[in-house]
Design a protein around this motif. Structure first.
Motif, PDB file in Angstrom:
ATOM      1  N   ALA A  57       0.861  -1.178   0.000  1.00  0.00           N
ATOM      2  CA  ALA A  57       0.000   0.000   0.000  1.00  0.00           C
ATOM      3  C   ALA A  57       0.896   1.226   0.000  1.00  0.00           C
ATOM      4  CB  ALA A  57      -0.945   0.017   1.198  1.00  0.00           C
ATOM      5  N   GLY A  58       0.318   2.357  -0.420  1.00  0.00           N
ATOM      6  CA  GLY A  58       1.102   3.571  -0.521  1.00  0.00           C
ATOM      7  C   GLY A  58       0.974   4.455   0.699  1.00  0.00           C
ATOM      8  N   LEU A  59       1.200   5.745   0.497  1.00  0.00           N
ATOM      9  CA  LEU A  59       1.150   6.714   1.579  1.00  0.00           C
ATOM     10  C   LEU A  59      -0.223   6.705   2.233  1.00  0.00           C
ATOM     11  CD1 LEU A  59       2.924   8.940   2.870  1.00  0.00           C
ATOM     12  CD2 LEU A  59       1.843  10.564   1.290  1.00  0.00           C
ATOM     13  N   ARG A  60      -0.259   6.655   3.546  1.00  0.00           N
ATOM     14  CA  ARG A  60      -1.501   6.584   4.328  1.00  0.00           C
ATOM     15  C   ARG A  60      -2.381   5.415   3.880  1.00  0.00           C
ATOM     16  NH1 ARG A  60      -0.888  12.295   3.663  1.00  0.00           N
ATOM     17  NH2 ARG A  60      -0.394  13.302   5.653  1.00  0.00           N
ATOM     18  N   ASP A  61      -1.730   4.289   3.612  1.00  0.00           N
ATOM     19  CA  ASP A  61      -2.422   3.050   3.232  1.00  0.00           C
ATOM     20  C   ASP A  61      -3.210   3.177   1.930  1.00  0.00           C
ATOM     21  OD1 ASP A  61      -1.541   1.291   5.200  1.00  0.00           O
ATOM     22  OD2 ASP A  61      -3.041   1.998   6.624  1.00  0.00           O
ATOM     23  N   ASN A  62      -2.722   3.992   1.008  1.00  0.00           N
ATOM     24  CA  ASN A  62      -3.371   4.125  -0.300  1.00  0.00           C
ATOM     25  C   ASN A  62      -3.412   2.755  -0.979  1.00  0.00           C
ATOM     26  OD1 ASN A  62      -4.017   4.592  -3.013  1.00  0.00           O
ATOM     27  ND2 ASN A  62      -2.999   6.569  -3.057  1.00  0.00           N
ATOM     28  N   PRO A  63      -4.597   2.181  -1.227  1.00  0.00           N
ATOM     29  CA  PRO A  63      -4.673   0.821  -1.760  1.00  0.00           C
ATOM     30  C   PRO A  63      -4.328   0.727  -3.239  1.00  0.00           C
ATOM     31  CG  PRO A  63      -6.877   1.744  -1.591  1.00  0.00           C
ATOM     32  CD  PRO A  63      -5.940   2.754  -0.980  1.00  0.00           C
ATOM     33  N   TRP A  64      -4.196   1.877  -3.914  1.00  0.00           N
ATOM     34  CA  TRP A  64      -3.912   1.877  -5.352  1.00  0.00           C
ATOM     35  C   TRP A  64      -2.427   1.870  -5.655  1.00  0.00           C
ATOM     36  CZ3 TRP A  64      -7.530   6.673  -5.585  1.00  0.00           C
ATOM     37  CH2 TRP A  64      -8.854   6.257  -5.419  1.00  0.00           C
ATOM     38  N   GLN A  65      -1.592   1.924  -4.614  1.00  0.00           N
ATOM     39  CA  GLN A  65      -0.160   2.087  -4.822  1.00  0.00           C
ATOM     40  C   GLN A  65       0.654   1.020  -4.091  1.00  0.00           C
ATOM     41  OE1 GLN A  65       0.970   6.051  -3.638  1.00  0.00           O
ATOM     42  NE2 GLN A  65      -0.129   7.038  -5.312  1.00  0.00           N
ATOM     43  N   PHE A  66       1.894   0.837  -4.581  1.00  0.00           N
ATOM     44  CA  PHE A  66       2.943   0.121  -3.865  1.00  0.00           C
ATOM     45  C   PHE A  66       3.912   1.156  -3.282  1.00  0.00           C
ATOM     46  CE2 PHE A  66       2.383  -3.198  -7.356  1.00  0.00           C
ATOM     47  CZ  PHE A  66       1.747  -4.121  -6.551  1.00  0.00           C
ATOM     48  N   GLN A  67       4.536   0.799  -2.168  1.00  0.00           N
ATOM     49  CA  GLN A  67       5.720   1.526  -1.719  1.00  0.00           C
ATOM     50  C   GLN A  67       6.926   0.743  -2.205  1.00  0.00           C
ATOM     51  OE1 GLN A  67       5.987   2.560   2.510  1.00  0.00           O
ATOM     52  NE2 GLN A  67       8.215   2.282   2.410  1.00  0.00           N
ATOM     53  N   ILE A  68       7.898   1.449  -2.783  1.00  0.00           N
ATOM     54  CA  ILE A  68       9.074   0.790  -3.348  1.00  0.00           C
ATOM     55  C   ILE A  68      10.340   1.449  -2.815  1.00  0.00           C
ATOM     56  CG2 ILE A  68       7.900   0.020  -5.447  1.00  0.00           C
ATOM     57  CD1 ILE A  68       9.174   2.404  -6.912  1.00  0.00           C
ATOM     58  N   LYS A 125       7.805  10.347  -4.960  1.00  0.00           N
ATOM     59  CA  LYS A 125       8.702  10.012  -3.856  1.00  0.00           C
ATOM     60  C   LYS A 125       8.237  10.770  -2.625  1.00  0.00           C
ATOM     61  CE  LYS A 125      12.753  11.844  -3.649  1.00  0.00           C
ATOM     62  NZ  LYS A 125      14.160  12.178  -3.951  1.00  0.00           N
ATOM     63  N   LEU A 126       8.589  10.242  -1.468  1.00  0.00           N
ATOM     64  CA  LEU A 126       8.231  10.902  -0.224  1.00  0.00           C
ATOM     65  C   LEU A 126       9.042  12.189  -0.082  1.00  0.00           C
ATOM     66  CD1 LEU A 126       6.411  10.325   2.262  1.00  0.00           C
ATOM     67  CD2 LEU A 126       8.462   9.474   3.404  1.00  0.00           C
ATOM     68  N   ASN A 127       8.397  13.255   0.349  1.00  0.00           N
ATOM     69  CA  ASN A 127       9.085  14.525   0.577  1.00  0.00           C
ATOM     70  C   ASN A 127       9.905  14.411   1.863  1.00  0.00           C
ATOM     71  OD1 ASN A 127       9.767  17.216   1.327  1.00  0.00           O
ATOM     72  ND2 ASN A 127       8.120  17.983   0.024  1.00  0.00           N
TER      73      ASN A 127
END
Length: 357
Positions: A252-263, A290-292
């Motif tokens: 999942a992505g930022l704040r558990d975004n289900p549409w994204q992967f964290q890489i 990318k994360l700020n």
């Protein structure tokens, strides 16, 4: 200007009736090779869109492989960017040959189009035959030296179709695509976008490269190795593509975004819109951000390392299918490839995107 795609208004009832009647009559149902096994056409219409930039005076749509073009389905001229709606006979199968005759006498043709999977069939400049019967190459575009410029990455997902991020093309007056062979091609507005998922698909006549295949299965797992390919920090780093490697850190992505992967693969400005590939060279995502690190450091007192994000390949596939595009799919099985080999797979299909404002 590149704004979100909007549905083409339906034809007035009288013209719609003509379109449907013409498509259901002899032009769509006369004998030809039988449909492939399993290809029974659902009773749903498809649209042919005139993207040639010229007025068309005739439209023919017949089952693929038929020996003639049948009769003209148009009752009047079809303007540039105009659409014609057709409802084929259910016995006609899914695959059709399309022909537009332009006002200057040239023709544009598409063959073996699967109208069950692609309900919108654009006929663009790349399909226009030159005088003498050959096909005219799409002329290369020229940059506007006075424009304000931003850049990003994209990759080919179908013939003349490039996938990227919505934010890469937002607010652009013109979008240019540099193919792997160095040609500079102009995208045709409007783009189809999904703002929530930050995706956009561009029509880029001129064959910018072969489509990359998406991973059909098995599901991506946490810890899998991945490769990015793109054009980060254009003007500062290499003008050519850059390859980085890493892993899928989270599903999942930022704040558990289900549409994204964290890489963990390093990502820089300009990588946005590029392919995220597994170690068999299949697309598993679209690099997005990318994360700020500076902002996080102000709150936590620590600088995060290699926290980047990609839109999941399954979300990108769903978006493309809604846009009437069916990219190639493959199972991710067998021996893995090294990063060098994955880069060789990605290279001919990954493009540099120039946004001019």
């Amino acid at each position: 200007m590149f704004r979100p795609w909007r549905r083409t208004p339906l034809l007035p009832p009288c013209l719609l009736a003509i379109a449907l009647a013409a498509a259901a009559g002899p032009a769509a149902a006369q004998p030809g090779p039988p449909p492939a096994q399993g290809e029974i056409h659902p009773r749903e219409p498809f649209r042919v869109v005139n993207r040639t930039g010229q007025t068309a005076t005739a439209l023919h749509a017949v089952r693929s492989g038929r020996g003639d073009w049948g009769r003209n389905l148009l009752s009047g001229p079809l303007a540039p960017d105009g659409a014609f709606r057709l409802l084929p006979d259910e016995r006609a199968g899914c695959r059709f040959d399309i022909r537009l005759v332009l006002a200057d006498g040239r023709e544009a043709r598409l063959t073996n189009q699967n109208v069950c999977d692609n309900r919108v069939v654009p006929v663009g400049p790349a399909q226009v035959a030159a005088a003498g019967g050959g096909f005219a190459p799409v002329p290369e575009a020229r940059v506007n030296p006075g424009a304000r410029v931003a850049s990003g990455t994209g990759f080919v997902v179908a013939r003349d179709r490039v996938l990227t991020n919505q934010h890469v093309i937002a607010g652009c007056n013109r979008v240019l695509v540099r193919a792997a062979d160095g040609r500079l091609l102009a995208a045709v507005p409007p783009a189809r976008v999904d703002q929530q998922r930050d995706l956009a698909v561009l029509e880029v006549p001129g064959d910018p490269g072969p489509p990359l295949a998406f991973r059909a299965g098995p599901p991506v797992r946490r810890g899998e190795g991945v490769v990015t390919y793109g054009f980060p920090l254009s003007g500062l780093l290499s003008s050519g593509p850059t390859l980085t490697t890493g892993e899928v850190s989270a599903l999942a992505g930022l704040r558990d975004n289900p549409w994204q992967f964290q890489i963990s693969a390093p990502v820089q400005p300009g990588n946005s819109g590029g392919p995220l590939l597994d170690h068999r060279g299949l697309v598993v995502g679209v690099v997005v951000s990318k994360l700020n690190a500076q902002r996080v450091a102000r709150y936590t007192g620590d600088i995060p390392q290699n926290v980047n994000f990609a839109v999941k390949g399954s979300e990108a596939l769903a978006f493309l299918r809604r846009a009437g595009i069916a990219p190639p799919l493959a199972e991710s099985r067998g021996p893995e490839r090294g990063a060098v080999e994955v880069g060789e797979v990605a290279h001919p299909s990954t493009v540099f995107i120039r946004c001019e404002r």
